[in-house]
Design a protein around this motif. Structure first.
Motif, PDB file in Angstrom:
ATOM      1  N   GLU A  14      12.576  56.358  87.050  1.00 49.55           N
ATOM      2  CA  GLU A  14      11.516  56.951  87.405  1.00 49.55           C
ATOM      3  C   GLU A  14      10.705  56.764  85.681  1.00 49.55           C
ATOM      4  O   GLU A  14      10.860  56.370  84.873  1.00 49.55           O
ATOM      5  CB  GLU A  14      12.093  58.024  87.176  1.00 49.55           C
ATOM      6  CG  GLU A  14      11.270  59.238  87.094  1.00 49.55           C
ATOM      7  CD  GLU A  14      11.868  60.703  87.539  1.00 49.55           C
ATOM      8  OE1 GLU A  14      11.254  61.789  88.430  1.00 49.55           O
ATOM      9  OE2 GLU A  14      13.049  60.750  87.426  1.00 49.55           O
ATOM     10  N   HIS A  15       8.995  56.441  86.085  1.00 51.35           N
ATOM     11  CA  HIS A  15       8.482  56.545  84.446  1.00 51.35           C
ATOM     12  C   HIS A  15       7.724  57.497  84.843  1.00 51.35           C
ATOM     13  O   HIS A  15       6.900  58.045  86.049  1.00 51.35           O
ATOM     14  CB  HIS A  15       8.044  54.999  84.736  1.00 51.35           C
ATOM     15  CG  HIS A  15       8.756  54.128  85.096  1.00 51.35           C
ATOM     16  ND1 HIS A  15       8.818  52.977  83.766  1.00 51.35           N
ATOM     17  CD2 HIS A  15       9.130  53.557  86.257  1.00 51.35           C
ATOM     18  CE1 HIS A  15       9.786  52.417  84.086  1.00 51.35           C
ATOM     19  NE2 HIS A  15      10.281  52.356  85.617  1.00 51.35           N
ATOM     20  N   TYR A  16       7.282  58.306  83.432  1.00 42.82           N
ATOM     21  CA  TYR A  16       6.151  59.183  83.088  1.00 42.82           C
ATOM     22  C   TYR A  16       5.389  58.445  82.151  1.00 42.82           C
ATOM     23  O   TYR A  16       5.506  58.176  81.124  1.00 42.82           O
ATOM     24  CB  TYR A  16       6.782  60.020  83.094  1.00 42.82           C
ATOM     25  CG  TYR A  16       7.379  60.919  84.097  1.00 42.82           C
ATOM     26  CD1 TYR A  16       6.418  61.442  84.927  1.00 42.82           C
ATOM     27  CD2 TYR A  16       8.433  60.866  83.751  1.00 42.82           C
ATOM     28  CE1 TYR A  16       7.017  62.207  86.838  1.00 42.82           C
ATOM     29  CE2 TYR A  16       9.195  60.895  85.497  1.00 42.82           C
ATOM     30  CZ  TYR A  16       8.669  62.017  86.625  1.00 42.82           C
ATOM     31  OH  TYR A  16       8.843  62.311  87.005  1.00 42.82           O
ATOM     32  N   GLY A  17       4.190  57.494  82.044  1.00 46.67           N
ATOM     33  CA  GLY A  17       3.595  56.911  80.975  1.00 46.67           C
ATOM     34  C   GLY A  17       2.634  55.926  81.783  1.00 46.67           C
ATOM     35  O   GLY A  17       2.003  56.491  82.851  1.00 46.67           O
ATOM     36  N   GLU A  18       2.386  54.679  81.230  1.00 45.75           N
ATOM     37  CA  GLU A  18       2.028  53.899  81.390  1.00 45.75           C
ATOM     38  C   GLU A  18       2.104  52.334  81.697  1.00 45.75           C
ATOM     39  O   GLU A  18       3.328  52.298  80.588  1.00 45.75           O
ATOM     40  CB  GLU A  18       0.497  54.020  80.283  1.00 45.75           C
ATOM     41  CG  GLU A  18      -0.147  54.309  80.370  1.00 45.75           C
ATOM     42  CD  GLU A  18      -1.194  55.020  79.086  1.00 45.75           C
ATOM     43  OE1 GLU A  18      -2.571  55.168  79.537  1.00 45.75           O
ATOM     44  OE2 GLU A  18      -1.090  54.488  78.085  1.00 45.75           O
ATOM     45  N   ILE A  19       2.194  51.525  82.354  1.00 46.59           N
ATOM     46  CA  ILE A  19       2.212  50.354  81.922  1.00 46.59           C
ATOM     47  C   ILE A  19       1.392  49.375  82.359  1.00 46.59           C
ATOM     48  O   ILE A  19       0.448  49.635  83.049  1.00 46.59           O
ATOM     49  CB  ILE A  19       3.394  50.012  83.443  1.00 46.59           C
ATOM     50  CG1 ILE A  19       4.924  50.895  83.601  1.00 46.59           C
ATOM     51  CG2 ILE A  19       3.998  48.944  83.714  1.00 46.59           C
ATOM     52  CD1 ILE A  19       5.046  50.862  84.686  1.00 46.59           C
ATOM     53  N   PHE A  20       1.601  47.228  81.396  1.00 45.74           N
ATOM     54  CA  PHE A  20       0.548  47.190  80.823  1.00 45.74           C
ATOM     55  C   PHE A  20       1.159  46.159  81.148  1.00 45.74           C
ATOM     56  O   PHE A  20       2.354  45.058  80.899  1.00 45.74           O
ATOM     57  CB  PHE A  20       0.115  47.245  79.433  1.00 45.74           C
ATOM     58  CG  PHE A  20      -0.535  48.517  79.303  1.00 45.74           C
ATOM     59  CD1 PHE A  20      -2.055  48.409  79.285  1.00 45.74           C
ATOM     60  CD2 PHE A  20      -0.239  49.827  79.194  1.00 45.74           C
ATOM     61  CE1 PHE A  20      -2.263  50.003  78.434  1.00 45.74           C
ATOM     62  CE2 PHE A  20      -0.201  50.701  78.105  1.00 45.74           C
ATOM     63  CZ  PHE A  20      -1.880  51.419  78.151  1.00 45.74           C
ATOM     64  N   GLY A  21       0.165  45.156  82.199  1.00 41.06           N
ATOM     65  CA  GLY A  21       0.460  43.877  81.656  1.00 41.06           C
ATOM     66  C   GLY A  21       0.032  42.984  80.957  1.00 41.06           C
ATOM     67  O   GLY A  21       0.698  41.886  80.540  1.00 41.06           O
ATOM     68  N   PRO A  51      14.862  53.698  93.287  1.00 38.45           N
ATOM     69  CA  PRO A  51      13.429  53.073  92.686  1.00 38.45           C
ATOM     70  C   PRO A  51      12.881  53.297  92.452  1.00 38.45           C
ATOM     71  O   PRO A  51      12.800  53.970  91.698  1.00 38.45           O
ATOM     72  CB  PRO A  51      12.617  53.505  94.472  1.00 38.45           C
ATOM     73  CG  PRO A  51      13.793  55.496  94.558  1.00 38.45           C
ATOM     74  CD  PRO A  51      14.783  54.897  93.766  1.00 38.45           C
ATOM     75  N   LEU A  52      11.059  52.693  92.422  1.00 40.07           N
ATOM     76  CA  LEU A  52       9.998  53.505  90.995  1.00 40.07           C
ATOM     77  C   LEU A  52       9.388  54.584  91.421  1.00 40.07           C
ATOM     78  O   LEU A  52       9.032  54.690  92.412  1.00 40.07           O
ATOM     79  CB  LEU A  52       8.896  51.686  91.550  1.00 40.07           C
ATOM     80  CG  LEU A  52       7.882  51.483  90.367  1.00 40.07           C
ATOM     81  CD1 LEU A  52       8.408  52.488  88.895  1.00 40.07           C
ATOM     82  CD2 LEU A  52       6.489  50.943  90.776  1.00 40.07           C
ATOM     83  N   SER A  53       9.255  54.498  90.988  1.00 46.92           N
ATOM     84  CA  SER A  53       9.060  56.424  91.338  1.00 46.92           C
ATOM     85  C   SER A  53       8.091  57.418  89.941  1.00 46.92           C
ATOM     86  O   SER A  53       8.375  56.883  88.332  1.00 46.92           O
ATOM     87  CB  SER A  53       9.997  57.422  91.649  1.00 46.92           C
ATOM     88  OG  SER A  53      10.646  57.639  90.634  1.00 46.92           O
ATOM     89  N   GLY A  54       7.684  58.406  89.762  1.00 50.11           N
ATOM     90  CA  GLY A  54       7.209  59.031  88.593  1.00 50.11           C
ATOM     91  C   GLY A  54       5.599  59.006  88.586  1.00 50.11           C
ATOM     92  O   GLY A  54       4.399  58.770  89.727  1.00 50.11           O
ATOM     93  N   ASN A  55       5.084  59.716  87.340  1.00 49.83           N
ATOM     94  CA  ASN A  55       3.158  59.774  87.078  1.00 49.83           C
ATOM     95  C   ASN A  55       3.156  58.089  86.205  1.00 49.83           C
ATOM     96  O   ASN A  55       3.550  58.551  85.060  1.00 49.83           O
ATOM     97  CB  ASN A  55       2.891  61.276  86.520  1.00 49.83           C
ATOM     98  CG  ASN A  55       1.583  61.546  86.718  1.00 49.83           C
ATOM     99  OD1 ASN A  55       1.090  60.251  86.488  1.00 49.83           O
ATOM    100  ND2 ASN A  55       1.156  62.039  86.510  1.00 49.83           N
ATOM    101  N   PHE A  80       4.903  56.979  93.207  1.00 51.89           N
ATOM    102  CA  PHE A  80       3.795  56.901  92.240  1.00 51.89           C
ATOM    103  C   PHE A  80       2.619  57.926  92.659  1.00 51.89           C
ATOM    104  O   PHE A  80       1.647  57.698  92.930  1.00 51.89           O
ATOM    105  CB  PHE A  80       4.025  56.886  91.441  1.00 51.89           C
ATOM    106  CG  PHE A  80       3.022  55.026  91.586  1.00 51.89           C
ATOM    107  CD1 PHE A  80       1.992  54.953  91.035  1.00 51.89           C
ATOM    108  CD2 PHE A  80       3.722  54.467  91.844  1.00 51.89           C
ATOM    109  CE1 PHE A  80       1.364  53.798  91.220  1.00 51.89           C
ATOM    110  CE2 PHE A  80       3.010  52.943  92.141  1.00 51.89           C
ATOM    111  CZ  PHE A  80       1.805  52.645  92.019  1.00 51.89           C
ATOM    112  N   ASP A  81       2.420  58.742  91.861  1.00 47.70           N
ATOM    113  CA  ASP A  81       1.344  59.199  91.357  1.00 47.70           C
ATOM    114  C   ASP A  81       0.477  59.128  89.749  1.00 47.70           C
ATOM    115  O   ASP A  81       0.941  57.570  89.859  1.00 47.70           O
ATOM    116  CB  ASP A  81       0.916  60.646  90.969  1.00 47.70           C
ATOM    117  CG  ASP A  81       1.427  61.662  92.274  1.00 47.70           C
ATOM    118  OD1 ASP A  81       0.604  61.474  93.008  1.00 47.70           O
ATOM    119  OD2 ASP A  81       1.845  62.731  91.884  1.00 47.70           O
TER     120      ASP A  81
END
Length: 369
Positions: A14-21, A51-55, A80-81
């Motif tokens: 569960e993630h809340y933020g930003e993911i960068f390549g 599972p992958l989820s979050g905003n 996710f949103d």
């Protein structure tokens, strides 16, 4: 300088933020932490973990730095949103960060992301090549062929911007992509593709929870959302191409939403149901300054600045279309020429579905020309 290419796979959590390549740079130093090569960000299912989820906001490129090659984001898993950007993230009032030196692309192959907006380009950054958005599975909200700008920052795509909505037979795909918002060929808020802008709709699918008589896709635009389309070629135009017989769309616009374009071309080769099809743009709604064809900076507010050919054109060859307009919706000036064409089929052309037209208007809907 970081490496010669980056490949990141996000599988769970569960993630809340930003993911960068790509990498994290530093404001004031645009050449710091540059990715020399390509970057690739991929979400992938992992049955042994949550599972992958979050905003979440996904970026194919860097944060406060640049990718010299291509960037790509592929979504095959997750609920996710947030947002998905083919490019990187920059800062307001600057065009030195988040840039992509080659092409930027997004593939939505699966996943329940109906609260997430999708951009082929960058957030407050530029793409030197083309942007490509392929919607083949899962769910999305609004979709943009270009990038996201703000009041002081134009997100530019120097090449072409292409959005394609179609199913997929790839392993693991759900074979449909449900669109809960609108599809735009160009930018959101500010900026533009400098090449050709195209939205290509091959198949649409019913959204979960919608009524039986609702259209599958709320709206399709060849132009941008509050962002003028300003291509380098004076003869270029925003284009929408709809083919095959299973498409269901409530509104089709060759132009933008509260945004001008230099010219338009809409071609409908087939559809199960299209309610309203406009060669022009959408000027409906409170506070909407209009969607002009061939006038920049809103003719309704006194602008006489012209660009492009100022032509709007819609061609209907097959399918069921209830209302057809050569102009815009409610407010939007066509500078030189508006046309609705129901042409004879060229030799060898066979329509995939019969043509059924309701009302046809060479001009707009309550829109002066």
């Amino acid at each position: 300088l970081v490496g010669t290419g980056i490949n990141i796979v996000v599988k769970s959590g569960e993630h809340y933020g930003e993911i960068f390549g790509g990498s994290l740079g530093e404001e004031g130093h645009p050449d710091k932490a540059v990715i020399s090569g390509d970057s690739y960000l991929h979400t992938e299912a992992n049955a042994n973990k949550d599972p992958l989820s979050g905003n979440i906001k996904f970026y194919g490129g860097c944060n406060l730095s640049q990718v010299t090659g291509n960037s790509e984001v592929e979504i095959t898993h997750g609920t996710f949103d947030g947002a998905v950007f083919g490019g990187g993230k920059g800062v307001s009032s600057s065009t030195e960060y988040g840039n992509i030196g080659g092409n930027a692309s997004v593939l939505i192959n699966d996943g329940n992301t109906k609260g997430a907006d999708v951009y082929g380009g960058c957030a407050l950054g530029n793409v030197k090549g083309n942007t490509i958005v392929d919607l083949v599975g899962g769910a999305v909200h609004d979709v943009y062929g270009g990038g996201l700008g703000d009041a002081s920052t134009a997100a530019i795509v120097l090449g072409n911007a292409t959005v394609t909505l179609n199913g997929s037979t790839e392993a693991g795909a759900t074979n449909d992509c449900k669109v809960y918002g609108s599809i735009f060929g160009c930018n959101n808020v500010n900026g533009t593709p400098k090449g050709h802008a195209l939205v290509h709709v091959l198949n649409t699918w019913e959204r979960e929870g919608q009524s039986d008589d609702a259209y599958h896709v709320p709206a399709v635009y060849g132009g941008g959302n509050h962002a003028a389309y300003q291509p380098s070629d004076d003869d270029d135009f925003a284009e929408v191409l709809i083919e095959n017989c299973d498409n269901s769309i409530e509104y089709v616009y060759g132009g933008g939403n509260a945004a001008p374009v230099p010219a338009t071309k809409v071609t409908i080769k087939g559809a199960d149901a299209i309610n309203h099809a406009f060669a022009g743009g959408n000027g409906a709604g409170a506070g909407n300054p209009g969607a002009d064809i061939g006038y920049l900076n809103y003719h309704s507010q006194g602008s006489e600045e012209t660009y492009g050919t100022g032509k709007s054109e819609i061609n209907v060859l097959g399918g069921t279309v209830n209302n057809v307009y050569g102009g815009s919706n409610t407010l939007g000036y066509i500078r030189t020429h508006a046309a609705v064409d129901v042409p004879e089929f060229p030799d060898g052309y066979e329509p995939k579905c019969d043509l059924h037209l309701g009302s046809v208007h060479a001009g707009g809907n309550q829109a002066e020309m």
